[in-house]
Scaffold this motif. Sequence first.
Motif, short mmCIF file in Angstrom:
data_model
loop_
_atom_site.label_atom_id
_atom_site.label_comp_id
_atom_site.label_asym_id
_atom_site.label_seq_id
_atom_site.Cartn_x
_atom_site.Cartn_y
_atom_site.Cartn_z
N ALA A 25 0.85 -1.21 0.00
CA ALA A 25 0.00 0.00 0.00
C ALA A 25 0.88 1.26 0.00
O ALA A 25 0.60 2.23 -0.72
CB ALA A 25 -0.93 -0.01 1.21
N ARG A 26 1.94 1.23 0.79
CA ARG A 26 2.85 2.40 0.82
C ARG A 26 3.48 2.61 -0.55
O ARG A 26 3.53 3.73 -1.06
CB ARG A 26 3.95 2.18 1.88
N SER A 27 3.92 1.51 -1.16
CA SER A 27 4.55 1.64 -2.48
C SER A 27 3.54 2.13 -3.52
O SER A 27 3.88 2.93 -4.39
CB SER A 27 5.14 0.30 -2.94
N ALA A 28 2.32 1.65 -3.42
CA ALA A 28 1.29 2.08 -4.39
C ALA A 28 1.00 3.57 -4.22
O ALA A 28 0.86 4.31 -5.20
CB ALA A 28 0.02 1.25 -4.19
N LYS A 29 0.92 4.01 -2.97
CA LYS A 29 0.63 5.43 -2.71
C LYS A 29 1.79 6.29 -3.20
O LYS A 29 1.59 7.34 -3.83
CB LYS A 29 0.41 5.62 -1.20
#
Length: 510
Positions: A208-212
């Motif tokens: 999720a962090r990488s996607a954001k």
Amino acid sequence: MSRPRCDKTAAWRRLQDHYRAAGAAFDLRAAFAADAQRFAHFSQQAPHVFADLSKSLLDEQTEQLLLGLAQETRLEAHRDAMFAGERINNTENRAVKHWLLRAPRNAADPDSVAVHETLDAMLAFAEQVRADPTITDVVNIGIGGSDLGPQMAVAALQGQVTPGKRFHFVSNIDGHELAAVLRDLKPQGTLFLVASKTFTTLETMTNARSAKHWFEQQGGSDIARHFAALTTNVDAARQFGITTTFGFWDWVGGRYSLWSAIGLPIAVAIGAQGFRDLLAGAHAMDEHFRTAPLPQNLPARLGLLDVWYRNFHGFTSRSIAPYHSALRRLPAYLQQLEMESNGKSVDAQGRPLAFGTSPVLWGEPGTNGQHAYFQMLHQGTDRVPVEFIAVRQPSHSLPGHHQLLLANALAQAQALMQGKPDAAGHRNFSGNRPSTFFVLEELTPATLGALLALHEHRVFTSGSVWGIDSFDQWGVELGKVLATDIARRLAAGDVEGLDASTAGLLDRLR
Ligand code: F6P
């Protein structure tokens, strides 16, 4: 609720005697020859699912003895306790109420009211996404129960998925998976669904962090429009920066959560009415499990058969053979459902068990499996019960294919049972290899819902007889803790105090 240990009951001893006297030598071919009504006696239409148990290693007496075991271990009282909302997940002190997610609204029950409020909001959001042509890609970021259910259902219902949207499922912490998905995406066309019951799972939070980060780097700005969180931990989602959230409750286990907000990708794929039909199909099966007398209760019969196979025949595995390529993720879904629920070696009170629990579940869609591992199923040294799942009506119009597909499913089940004697050993088929055959009229949201609920309750049944807590999953904790320590060591090259193998591999991987 105190319930006797299954292996301490009189029924268990009777089953042991019966296994020795008749069960071990039971022959399906002789059983069919002796009873012209065997198919009728051992097959059953439950809501949306027809099941043929006649090719199982079962006779009247075995079923009677298994029903006696269910009675002595108080299966029905345990089932009723689940439906009454008692905290039957005792190691986590939680109720087990995934069934409430698919029950009609009950104004007198605050949990039911909350379920339907969330359901309505989530389905309204799903319809909004469906109606928005600028959103072309939906990316579900989640793992385990926050991935397998939605992924399996979206694939299973692909015939009903509205064209114009692509669905992606990213679960693994392996960056290859997310990178491959992101490669084809544009931030303004993408909706990320961060699905995590706890909103703490390492894989999901890392993805999720990488996607954001990717979204912001690519110039995306409207997080509220392009990210939604599906979680019981709405506060953590807000802290992460996601304001569009759909909640659920601690009484929904991860592997039982596709009926909750975790099902949002399914709702976007098949629409609000489709999702309600999925819930209705599962509810019909809930009612069957809750009310049908045990001799006619399909999930209970299957769960008891599983106990017979595991503890008396000693079978350690079960092969799932969906003869429908859209059900390709069903074996993986059932693997988590059964192995995470019933893969325990202590009872609900923490006392060691002296008998086997969850078998290994595995499989691939037919006919592919026939050209891979069915050799072992037909001629291997182990007997592995096989579960065929066939769908009568196809959802394509290519002529000829479906009849051949169904013919193959029937032929495999027949070959396993009948075998074919041959003096040349390598051509000999011993036969008497059991299978169960499920038939759905069509693969629809309702039939899929019923099929899944059937399996949930079947797992409940065997877990209940075994006296284990089928709703916890402590076995995944140790690896999580060690991974955090090893991640630090890998970064620092610190092998101090590690066993020689882990230290050697760590050096090798740096
Ligand atoms: O692997 C353990 C587990 O807790 C599963 O039971 C669960 O489905 C999965 O992790 C994901 O958990 P969460 O939804 O909290 O991210």
